[in-house]
Design a protein around this motif. Structure first.
Motif, PDB file in Angstrom:
ATOM      1  N   PRO A  27       0.823  -1.235  -0.028  1.00 40.98           N
ATOM      2  CA  PRO A  27       0.020  -0.106   0.036  1.00 40.98           C
ATOM      3  C   PRO A  27       0.928   1.209   0.093  1.00 40.98           C
ATOM      4  CG  PRO A  27      -0.899  -1.618   1.547  1.00 40.98           C
ATOM      5  CD  PRO A  27       0.393  -1.934   1.281  1.00 40.98           C
ATOM      6  N   ASN A  30       1.979   1.565  -3.459  1.00 44.18           N
ATOM      7  CA  ASN A  30       0.482   2.202  -4.404  1.00 44.18           C
ATOM      8  C   ASN A  30       0.526   3.660  -4.095  1.00 44.18           C
ATOM      9  OD1 ASN A  30       0.145  -0.309  -5.172  1.00 44.18           O
ATOM     10  ND2 ASN A  30      -1.497  -0.741  -3.802  1.00 44.18           N
ATOM     11  N   TYR A  31       0.773   4.242  -2.943  1.00 48.58           N
ATOM     12  CA  TYR A  31       0.278   5.602  -2.481  1.00 48.58           C
ATOM     13  C   TYR A  31       1.388   6.431  -2.979  1.00 48.58           C
ATOM     14  CZ  TYR A  31       0.197   9.860   0.207  1.00 48.58           C
ATOM     15  OH  TYR A  31       0.202  11.131   0.775  1.00 48.58           O
ATOM     16  N   GLY A  34       1.850   5.591  -7.412  1.00 46.70           N
ATOM     17  CA  GLY A  34       0.434   5.712  -8.016  1.00 46.70           C
ATOM     18  C   GLY A  34       0.321   4.086  -8.722  1.00 46.70           C
ATOM     19  N   GLU A  35       0.700   3.259  -7.683  1.00 43.40           N
ATOM     20  CA  GLU A  35       0.402   1.708  -8.571  1.00 43.40           C
ATOM     21  C   GLU A  35      -0.869   1.316  -7.933  1.00 43.40           C
ATOM     22  OE1 GLU A  35       2.477   0.638 -10.581  1.00 43.40           O
ATOM     23  OE2 GLU A  35       4.470   1.474 -10.362  1.00 43.40           O
ATOM     24  N   HIS A  36      -1.302   0.284  -8.371  1.00 42.69           N
ATOM     25  CA  HIS A  36      -2.516  -0.744  -7.995  1.00 42.69           C
ATOM     26  C   HIS A  36      -2.176  -2.140  -7.695  1.00 42.69           C
ATOM     27  CE1 HIS A  36      -3.621   2.813 -10.386  1.00 42.69           C
ATOM     28  NE2 HIS A  36      -4.580   2.771  -9.615  1.00 42.69           N
ATOM     29  N   TYR A  37      -1.213  -2.257  -6.780  1.00 42.08           N
ATOM     30  CA  TYR A  37      -0.856  -3.695  -6.366  1.00 42.08           C
ATOM     31  C   TYR A  37      -1.806  -4.221  -5.526  1.00 42.08           C
ATOM     32  CZ  TYR A  37       3.754  -2.880  -8.553  1.00 42.08           C
ATOM     33  OH  TYR A  37       4.610  -2.333  -9.327  1.00 42.08           O
ATOM     34  N   ASP A  38      -2.122  -5.527  -5.592  1.00 45.19           N
ATOM     35  CA  ASP A  38      -3.167  -6.165  -4.623  1.00 45.19           C
ATOM     36  C   ASP A  38      -2.229  -7.410  -3.988  1.00 45.19           C
ATOM     37  OD1 ASP A  38      -3.342  -8.239  -6.515  1.00 45.19           O
ATOM     38  OD2 ASP A  38      -5.105  -7.387  -7.253  1.00 45.19           O
ATOM     39  N   ASP A  73       0.845  -9.289 -12.885  1.00 39.87           N
ATOM     40  CA  ASP A  73       0.501  -9.422 -14.223  1.00 39.87           C
ATOM     41  C   ASP A  73       1.629  -9.302 -15.002  1.00 39.87           C
ATOM     42  OD1 ASP A  73      -2.332  -9.346 -12.965  1.00 39.87           O
ATOM     43  OD2 ASP A  73      -2.388  -7.174 -13.213  1.00 39.87           O
ATOM     44  N   LYS A 168      -6.061   4.860   3.499  1.00 35.61           N
ATOM     45  CA  LYS A 168      -5.181   4.623   2.299  1.00 35.61           C
ATOM     46  C   LYS A 168      -4.382   3.201   2.666  1.00 35.61           C
ATOM     47  CE  LYS A 168      -4.918   9.541   0.875  1.00 35.61           C
ATOM     48  NZ  LYS A 168      -5.825   9.007  -0.620  1.00 35.61           N
TER      49      LYS A 168
END
Length: 329
Positions: A27, A30-31, A34-38, A73, A168
């Protein structure tokens, strides 16, 4: 993990979370970037020690605070993050470039008289900052073949409040939260009520961390690491303020107790993964995490004379996992 209230206490805390707690690190990345890792993202830890070659006999060894690769991915990216406890004096960018250049060289490719280097995505967390501290910094490079530049992302702790941290999922910042109250230490030192206010705030923070565990945003292990690191950062940051130091230290000590939660968990994870491999199981890592939780519970029950329920509460383990673990202890 050794004592953190040394000259490098904050770097050590930062490095511990980077290396041990993927659910705190992702997280934060991500912050910052600007990534979107899960949870499907795979984090690969890189060596943090680098030999800086200056073309002289004695080369300098430098240790980066955080260097990881993240794969998701089919895309792999490298991230270099640093923790800075002093407000920027103009030298941090020089050091970051020096590290980045060495990291790029270590990952070089050479083919047909052509050298290719790839610089990492880079950021710095300022635990203290000024009004003049920028939102982003840049390294501009002039070469005979043209100019290029790359950004260095900046995170300023004092611009992120507790609500934003939880909204966040920036739990990574919580061990350093005390920095945001640093200007109040002289007043707290002579006013116990002000320390009480701080401890009540930490009560809320720890309660929200427990909720994060129950909602599967955070592991029980990472919650325990956060509490331990709050205590250790306090030892360094408030060491000139005896009353503040003792009150916060005692409060956090009562939450995490004097056991090495990281060592206990690592041993459990290693044992769980080994069993998984021996049985040919693909879920050895998940079993390892459960084994780590159980190992930490047993440590609390044996060394701190806590009941099973009390140990789970201290570790922030949710009811669902408690029901599973209880039959294994």
């Amino acid at each position: 993990m050794g004592e953190l209230y040394t000259e490098f206490a904050y770097d050590d805390a930062f490095r511990t979370m980077t290396v041990k707690c993927d659910d705190l690190l992702l997280p934060f990345l991500n912050y910052t970037f600007g990534e979107h890792y899960d949870k499907t993202a795979m984090v690969i830890k890189e060596a943090n020690e680098h030999l800086i070659d200056r073309g002289i006999e004695v080369n300098e060894r430098r240790i980066t605070d955080g260097l990881v690769q993240v794969s998701m991915d089919g895309v792999v990216k490298k991230y270099h993050t640093e923790c800075e406890s002093s407000s920027d004096d103009g030298t941090i960018l020089i050091r970051l470039f020096e590290y980045d250049a060495q990291i790029a060289l270590e990952d070089r490719a050479y083919n047909n008289y052509r050298l290719k280097v790839r610089f990492p995505n880079t950021a710095v967390l300022f635990l203290r900052s000024r009004r003049s501290t920028p939102e982003e910094m840049y390294v501009d490079i002039e070469t005979p073949g043209g100019e290029c530049s790359y950004p260095v992302r900046v995170v300023k702790l004092n611009e992120i409040n507790i609500d934003a941290i939880f909204d966040k999922h920036l739990y990574f910042l919580i061990p350093f939260y005390l920095f945001t109250r640093e200007s109040e230490f002289p007043l707290m030192e002579h006013n116990p009520d002000k320390v009480d206010e701080l401890l009540r705030e930490y009560d809320i923070i720890l309660s929200r961390l427990t909720e994060a565990v129950e909602n599967n945003f955070l592991s029980a292990f990472s919650r325990g690491v956060i509490i331990k690191l709050i205590k250790e950062v306090n030892e360094k940051l408030t060491n000139k303020y005896k009353n503040v130091n003792e009150r916060v230290g005692e409060y956090m000590g009562g939450k995490v107790l004097d056991i090495d939660i990281i060592k206990a968990h690592d041993e459990g994870v290693a044992e769980g993964e080994a069993r998984g491999e021996a049985r040919g199981e693909a879920r050895g890592e998940a079993r390892g995490e459960a084994k780590g939780d159980i190992s930490a519970i047993k440590n609390l029950m044996k060394n701190a004379e806590k009941t099973f329920e009390q140990a789970c509460e201290l570790l922030g383990i949710n009811k669902e996992k408690q029901n599973i673990y209880k039959n294994q202890i």
